[in-house]
Design a protein around this motif. Structure first.
Motif, PDB file in Angstrom:
ATOM      1  N   ILE A  78       0.869  -1.176   0.000  1.00  0.00           N
ATOM      2  CA  ILE A  78       0.000   0.000   0.000  1.00  0.00           C
ATOM      3  C   ILE A  78       0.905   1.224   0.000  1.00  0.00           C
ATOM      4  CG2 ILE A  78      -1.762   1.286   1.279  1.00  0.00           C
ATOM      5  CD1 ILE A  78      -2.619  -1.432   2.507  1.00  0.00           C
ATOM      6  N   VAL A  79       0.648   2.161  -0.917  1.00  0.00           N
ATOM      7  CA  VAL A  79       1.537   3.306  -1.092  1.00  0.00           C
ATOM      8  C   VAL A  79       0.735   4.597  -1.019  1.00  0.00           C
ATOM      9  CG1 VAL A  79       3.274   4.396  -2.551  1.00  0.00           C
ATOM     10  CG2 VAL A  79       2.958   1.908  -2.645  1.00  0.00           C
ATOM     11  N   ALA A  80       1.108   5.490  -0.104  1.00  0.00           N
ATOM     12  CA  ALA A  80       0.590   6.861  -0.124  1.00  0.00           C
ATOM     13  C   ALA A  80       1.378   7.584  -1.203  1.00  0.00           C
ATOM     14  CB  ALA A  80       0.758   7.536   1.231  1.00  0.00           C
ATOM     15  N   THR A  81       0.849   7.590  -2.399  1.00  0.00           N
ATOM     16  CA  THR A  81       1.662   7.793  -3.586  1.00  0.00           C
ATOM     17  C   THR A  81       2.033   9.237  -3.858  1.00  0.00           C
ATOM     18  OG1 THR A  81       1.784   7.308  -5.961  1.00  0.00           O
ATOM     19  CG2 THR A  81      -0.344   7.976  -5.096  1.00  0.00           C
ATOM     20  N   LEU A  82       3.183   9.374  -4.491  1.00  0.00           N
ATOM     21  CA  LEU A  82       3.614  10.619  -5.106  1.00  0.00           C
ATOM     22  C   LEU A  82       3.437  10.474  -6.618  1.00  0.00           C
ATOM     23  CD1 LEU A  82       6.889  10.979  -3.059  1.00  0.00           C
ATOM     24  CD2 LEU A  82       4.944  12.529  -2.892  1.00  0.00           C
TER      25      LEU A  82
END
Length: 349
Positions: free
Chosen positions: A124-128
């Motif tokens: 899970i990525v809190a994306t840029l």
């Protein structure tokens, strides 16, 4: 003298089998005959062999663990999301490895590569911005991903985020409904999708209101100190003072209030201030901060559910892209008598 711990090669030699046979005994015992399993069990007991979890993961992957890369832990909202991810993962019998990109695309990329080397089940990525091609390649190699913070532009990557554009609209609409017409948006950088969407939502509300204006005041660090500096700048720049401020998050909003008060500007009489996220700290401030609340719990839980669906647990999820709806919370930073009404209610209880 220290006794050397038995290794998998020692077990293989003592049992007269190959290392791959020992590996099958540890990971896939059903592939071996009963006699081979019994012989290996006896040798392992005699040598007091303890299987290396790390070695087993090399061949089988760490299917019980998922990775989570947060965007920034300076924002309490990130902690709420991380806690929800851990809780939901635990309910599904999984553990979570957590990293923090601190807003750095390089660090985010390095953590994605690290998690792949660790062979976690999914990430899970809190994306840029710009990371989705890397995630698509990761998916092709067998590691599914879910992004949080904004909608994925790829139909191959699941995503969950707050409805930032609607939240921005609600924040500005609240200020406008109070009669405020000179609105300042304090936040940045605008290359971050969530921030630009909040500003766009506010712009839409202002555009619906004749005579209203919206200006942007950059505060690229989403901290209370950055908000304080912005509040002082608004009060001392010599430009007309805005009568409403929409801060990109609650920490910045609380800082803006402090900065304005330090310059003799009264909140909310002179300037009404509203934040975003719904952090607990906003409720207990000296002047409780109005905010747009989004559920970090819902974001985290939904992210895990989407990832489990990608892993084939619990069935497929028909909608890969989820939005968490925002709600308006009105407190004393925009409506002065909210706190007074609450105090009267508590006194009479």
């Amino acid at each position: 003298m220290t006794t050397r711990r038995a290794a998998i090669t020692d077990v293989a030699a003592a049992a007269g089998v190959s290392r791959s046979t020992v590996s099958n005994y540890l990971n896939h015992p059903h592939l071996l005959s009963g006699a081979t399993r019994e012989r290996l069990a006896r040798v392992i007991a005699e040598l007091q062999f303890v299987p290396s979890d790390a070695a087993r993961k090399i061949s089988s992957g760490d299917t019980g663990t998922i990775g989570y890369i947060a965007y920034e832990f300076t924002n309490p909202f990130s902690g709420v999301i991380a806690d929800a991810i851990e809780r939901r993962a635990a309910e599904a019998g999984r553990t979570v490895m957590i990293a923090n990109s601190a807003g750095s695309a390089r660090r985010q990329r390095e953590y994605i590569e690290l998690f792949e080397r660790k062979r976690v089940a999914g990430i899970i990525v809190a994306t840029l911005d710009g990371v989705e091609p890397q995630l698509e390649e990761l998916r092709e190699r067998g590691t599914p991903t879910v992004i949080t913070g904004r909608r994925s532009s790829s139909d191959l990557i699941s995503s969950v985020s707050a409805d930032d554009a609607t939240g921005g609209y609600l924040a500005a609409r609240h200020l406008l409904d109070l009669g405020r017409r000179r609105i300042a948006f304090v936040g940045g950088p605008f290359r971050v999708a969530q921030i630009s969407e909040r500003f766009d939502g506010a712009s839409r509300a202002v555009g619906e209101t004749p005579g209203a204006t919206l200006t942007a005041v950059r505060a690229d660090e989403r901290t209370m100190d950055a908000g304080f500096a912005a509040g002082v700048e608004l009060a001392t720049s010599g430009s007309p003072l805005p009568d409403g401020v929409f801060a990109v998050n609650d920490l910045v909003g609380l800082g803006v209030v402090r900065g304005l008060l330090s310059c003799g500007v009264e909140v909310p009489r002179d300037v009404a201030v509203i934040g975003f996220d719904g952090d607990d700290i906003a409720e207990v401030a000296a002047i409780p901060l109005s905010t747009i609340r989004t559920s970090g719990e819902a974001v985290g839980e939904t992210a895990v559910d989407l990832l489990l669906a990608e892993l084939g647990v619990g069935g497929r999820v028909p909608d890969r892209h989820r939005l968490v709806p925002p709600t308006l919370v009105v407190r004393a930073s925009t409506v002065a008598d909210v706190g007074a009404r609450a105090a009267r209610t508590n006194a009479s209880a």
